[in-house]
Design a protein around this motif. Sequence first.
Motif, mmCIF file in Angstrom:
data_model
loop_
_atom_site.group_PDB
_atom_site.id
_atom_site.type_symbol
_atom_site.label_atom_id
_atom_site.label_comp_id
_atom_site.label_asym_id
_atom_site.label_seq_id
_atom_site.Cartn_x
_atom_site.Cartn_y
_atom_site.Cartn_z
ATOM 1 N N ASP A 150 0.850 -1.183 0.000
ATOM 2 C CA ASP A 150 0.000 0.000 0.000
ATOM 3 C C ASP A 150 0.892 1.242 0.000
ATOM 4 O O ASP A 150 2.087 1.170 0.321
ATOM 5 C CB ASP A 150 -0.928 0.003 1.210
ATOM 6 C CG ASP A 150 -0.176 -0.058 2.523
ATOM 7 O OD1 ASP A 150 0.390 0.986 2.938
ATOM 8 O OD2 ASP A 150 -0.138 -1.140 3.135
ATOM 9 N N PRO A 151 0.371 2.402 -0.400
ATOM 10 C CA PRO A 151 1.222 3.600 -0.522
ATOM 11 C C PRO A 151 1.979 3.967 0.743
ATOM 12 O O PRO A 151 3.116 4.454 0.667
ATOM 13 C CB PRO A 151 0.215 4.691 -0.912
ATOM 14 C CG PRO A 151 -0.889 3.961 -1.597
ATOM 15 C CD PRO A 151 -0.996 2.651 -0.880
ATOM 16 N N GLU A 152 1.383 3.752 1.929
ATOM 17 C CA GLU A 152 2.066 4.109 3.168
ATOM 18 C C GLU A 152 3.331 3.266 3.368
ATOM 19 O O GLU A 152 4.410 3.803 3.679
ATOM 20 C CB GLU A 152 1.127 3.950 4.360
ATOM 21 C CG GLU A 152 -0.003 4.959 4.410
ATOM 22 C CD GLU A 152 -1.113 4.653 3.418
ATOM 23 O OE1 GLU A 152 -1.115 3.504 2.885
ATOM 24 O OE2 GLU A 152 -1.963 5.524 3.169
ATOM 25 N N ASN A 153 3.210 1.953 3.199
ATOM 26 C CA ASN A 153 4.379 1.088 3.363
ATOM 27 C C ASN A 153 5.386 1.288 2.236
ATOM 28 O O ASN A 153 6.597 1.226 2.459
ATOM 29 C CB ASN A 153 3.942 -0.371 3.428
ATOM 30 C CG ASN A 153 3.207 -0.700 4.714
ATOM 31 O OD1 ASN A 153 3.404 -0.049 5.737
ATOM 32 N ND2 ASN A 153 2.340 -1.702 4.675
ATOM 33 N N ALA A 154 4.884 1.513 1.014
ATOM 34 C CA ALA A 154 5.786 1.766 -0.106
ATOM 35 C C ALA A 154 6.603 3.029 0.139
ATOM 36 O O ALA A 154 7.790 3.092 -0.208
ATOM 37 C CB ALA A 154 4.990 1.881 -1.399
ATOM 38 N N THR A 155 5.986 4.043 0.741
ATOM 39 C CA THR A 155 6.701 5.272 1.047
ATOM 40 C C THR A 155 7.831 5.017 2.034
ATOM 41 O O THR A 155 8.931 5.573 1.899
ATOM 42 C CB THR A 155 5.730 6.319 1.621
ATOM 43 O OG1 THR A 155 4.736 6.628 0.631
ATOM 44 C CG2 THR A 155 6.470 7.603 1.993
#
Length: 238
Positions: A150-155
């Motif tokens: 998800d974008p949060e973990n990818a960030t």
Amino acid sequence: MDGKHIRVKKPPHSGSRFFNYKNYFSIVLMAVADSNHKFIMVDMGAYSSTADARIFSASRMGERLRANQLAIPESRRLPGSAGPPAPFVFVADEGFALTHHVMRPFPKRGLDVRRRSCNYRLTRARRYVECAFGILSSKWRVFLSSIQMDPENATQVIQACVVLHNFTRIHEASSSVDLDEFPTTTVLGLDRTLHRRPGTAVRELFADYFLSPEGRYSWQCLISSVLVSFFFCFKVII
């Protein structure tokens, strides 16, 4: 300064917010790199459907730049120049707005030798951030395919890779620039003769310097003459 699209899987219920103009889903890594291909400021996680200029304006970097809170050195004269002091600028591409501290090339229409030379010099400076992105992508294999998070973990993964990238650049690469030459003073002490000038005036100042005897390359006049002769002959033939 530039933005890079990091490919990620489509977040659920996100619509087209993460779908970029390259026709894949991504989040944006907005970064400023130095001449050693090391990242000195980054902002990540923005929607890829948003333009680079809006991403930078809404980022903490853009907010602090507008508030004069970045440790930008004071204006100083360009090397060998007797003209007015020039501000330190972030070199960006056409996707960014031209301001006092953000420098973008001249529009491509109707370029004369002076403006073409300025665009060339800005492109040479901007290649460092593009090379930094290339080194980052080639060294860390997570960027070779879509990040399945998800974008949060990818960030967070991107943040870790940026830190590791800087660590390797510090310990493996040698810099040809003496960083002590540019003291990190506050932007509040900028010379008032140029502090209020718009970005167009600053760009004109750099364009004049790049074509002056102090700022041009030794081979620059020769190439400029060849270009002028080429375009003149081309028009005559037409």
